[in-house]
Design a protein around this motif. Structure first.
Motif, PDB file in Angstrom:
ATOM      1  N   GLY A 270      47.576  35.250  16.423  1.00 46.58           N
ATOM      2  CA  GLY A 270      47.300  34.021  17.162  1.00 46.58           C
ATOM      3  C   GLY A 270      48.442  33.034  17.101  1.00 46.58           C
ATOM      4  N   SER A 271      48.180  31.848  17.669  1.00 48.85           N
ATOM      5  CA  SER A 271      49.207  30.814  17.770  1.00 48.85           C
ATOM      6  C   SER A 271      48.666  29.465  17.317  1.00 48.85           C
ATOM      7  CB  SER A 271      49.686  30.673  19.217  1.00 48.85           C
ATOM      8  OG  SER A 271      50.269  31.869  19.702  1.00 48.85           O
TER       9      SER A 271
ATOM     10  N   ARG B  90      50.294  25.155  17.193  1.00 53.63           N
ATOM     11  CA  ARG B  90      51.410  24.245  17.387  1.00 53.63           C
ATOM     12  C   ARG B  90      51.251  23.077  16.429  1.00 53.63           C
ATOM     13  NH1 ARG B  90      53.748  20.585  22.394  1.00 53.63           N
ATOM     14  NH2 ARG B  90      51.917  19.296  21.936  1.00 53.63           N
TER      15      ARG B  90
ATOM     16  N   ARG C 145      59.537  34.246  16.646  1.00 55.00           N
ATOM     17  CA  ARG C 145      58.094  33.961  16.697  1.00 55.00           C
ATOM     18  C   ARG C 145      57.823  32.460  16.720  1.00 55.00           C
ATOM     19  NH1 ARG C 145      54.916  35.212  12.483  1.00 55.00           N
ATOM     20  NH2 ARG C 145      56.583  35.048  10.914  1.00 55.00           N
ATOM     21  N   PHE C 146      58.656  31.690  16.039  1.00 52.06           N
ATOM     22  CA  PHE C 146      58.474  30.240  15.950  1.00 52.06           C
ATOM     23  C   PHE C 146      59.541  29.544  16.795  1.00 52.06           C
ATOM     24  CE2 PHE C 146      56.412  29.936  11.430  1.00 52.06           C
ATOM     25  CZ  PHE C 146      55.466  30.891  11.807  1.00 52.06           C
ATOM     26  N   THR C 147      59.165  28.392  17.351  1.00 51.31           N
ATOM     27  CA  THR C 147      60.106  27.572  18.106  1.00 51.31           C
ATOM     28  C   THR C 147      59.960  26.116  17.674  1.00 51.31           C
ATOM     29  OG1 THR C 147      59.958  29.036  20.036  1.00 51.31           O
ATOM     30  CG2 THR C 147      60.885  26.839  20.380  1.00 51.31           C
TER      31      THR C 147
ATOM     32  N   GLN D  80      56.106  25.382  17.332  1.00 56.55           N
ATOM     33  CA  GLN D  80      55.225  26.336  18.014  1.00 56.55           C
ATOM     34  C   GLN D  80      55.289  27.655  17.258  1.00 56.55           C
ATOM     35  OE1 GLN D  80      53.159  25.989  20.783  1.00 56.55           O
ATOM     36  NE2 GLN D  80      52.492  28.059  20.230  1.00 56.55           N
ATOM     37  N   MET D  81      54.147  28.123  16.802  1.00 56.46           N
ATOM     38  CA  MET D  81      54.086  29.343  15.991  1.00 56.46           C
ATOM     39  C   MET D  81      53.272  30.387  16.723  1.00 56.46           C
ATOM     40  SD  MET D  81      53.539  27.673  12.204  1.00 56.46           S
ATOM     41  CE  MET D  81      51.877  27.143  12.556  1.00 56.46           C
ATOM     42  N   ASN D  82      53.908  31.477  17.098  1.00 55.76           N
ATOM     43  CA  ASN D  82      53.256  32.574  17.794  1.00 55.76           C
ATOM     44  C   ASN D  82      53.257  33.825  16.927  1.00 55.76           C
ATOM     45  OD1 ASN D  82      52.981  30.893  20.076  1.00 55.76           O
ATOM     46  ND2 ASN D  82      54.979  31.546  20.864  1.00 55.76           N
ATOM     47  N   SER D  83      52.429  34.783  17.297  1.00 57.37           N
ATOM     48  CA  SER D  83      52.357  36.066  16.573  1.00 57.37           C
ATOM     49  C   SER D  83      52.238  35.839  15.072  1.00 57.37           C
ATOM     50  CB  SER D  83      53.592  36.918  16.882  1.00 57.37           C
ATOM     51  OG  SER D  83      53.710  37.153  18.271  1.00 57.37           O
ATOM     52  N   LEU D  84      51.326  34.966  14.706  1.00 55.03           N
ATOM     53  CA  LEU D  84      51.183  34.601  13.306  1.00 55.03           C
ATOM     54  C   LEU D  84      50.731  35.776  12.453  1.00 55.03           C
ATOM     55  CD1 LEU D  84      49.751  31.048  13.821  1.00 55.03           C
ATOM     56  CD2 LEU D  84      51.720  31.584  12.390  1.00 55.03           C
TER      57      LEU D  84
ATOM     58  N   ASP E 252      52.319  34.074   6.802  1.00 63.32           N
ATOM     59  CA  ASP E 252      52.698  32.721   7.245  1.00 63.32           C
ATOM     60  C   ASP E 252      51.776  31.661   6.650  1.00 63.32           C
ATOM     61  OD1 ASP E 252      53.337  34.115  10.475  1.00 63.32           O
ATOM     62  OD2 ASP E 252      54.832  33.553   8.966  1.00 63.32           O
TER      63      ASP E 252
END
Length: 122
Positions: free
Chosen positions: A16-17, A19, A66-68, A81-85, A89
């Motif tokens: 999941g993601s 922010r 994965r993170f921006t 922004q954290m994706n593909s957690l 993490d």
């Protein structure tokens, strides 16, 4: 003097993601390099990412791709922004401000937020 307040943490399933946001309630972030760190139970606080006033960014290897990290100086806010957690993490995430150009170490940061918990379930 800068006071930072993080928000956006929570519980999410693996893949999941989330922010995270970090707003300066006192002072300005516009002249500072802004960073995100995290600290898992029993571990030291570790660098995650920073964004320079120029927009230049850097990430630790484990979150690259994965993170921006981004910043909106007009809103006095920095985001992560954290994706593909992943479960690894899971940590308390802190934002911080630095007068340095490429700061990746805790002592290089001058002001810290109180942290926000991110929990990733498997």
């Amino acid at each position: 003097q800068v006071q930072l307040v993080e928000s956006g943490g929570g519980l999410v399933e693996a893949g999941g993601s989330l922010r995270l946001s970090c707003a300066a309630s006192v002072g300005t972030i516009s002249t500072s390099t802004m960073g995100w760190f995290r600290q898992a139970p029993g571990k030291e606080r570790e660098f995650v990412a920073f964004v320079h006033v120029s927009g230049m960014t850097d990430y630790t290897d484990s979150v690259e791709g994965r993170f921006t990290i981004s910043r909106d100086d007009a809103k006095n806010t920095v985001y992560l922004q954290m994706n593909s957690l992943k479960p690894e993490d899971t940590a308390v995430y802190y934002c911080a401000s630095s007068y340095g150009s490429t700061p990746t170490l805790v002592p290089e940061y001058n002001y810290w937020g109180q942290g926000t918990q991110v929990t990733v379930s498997s």
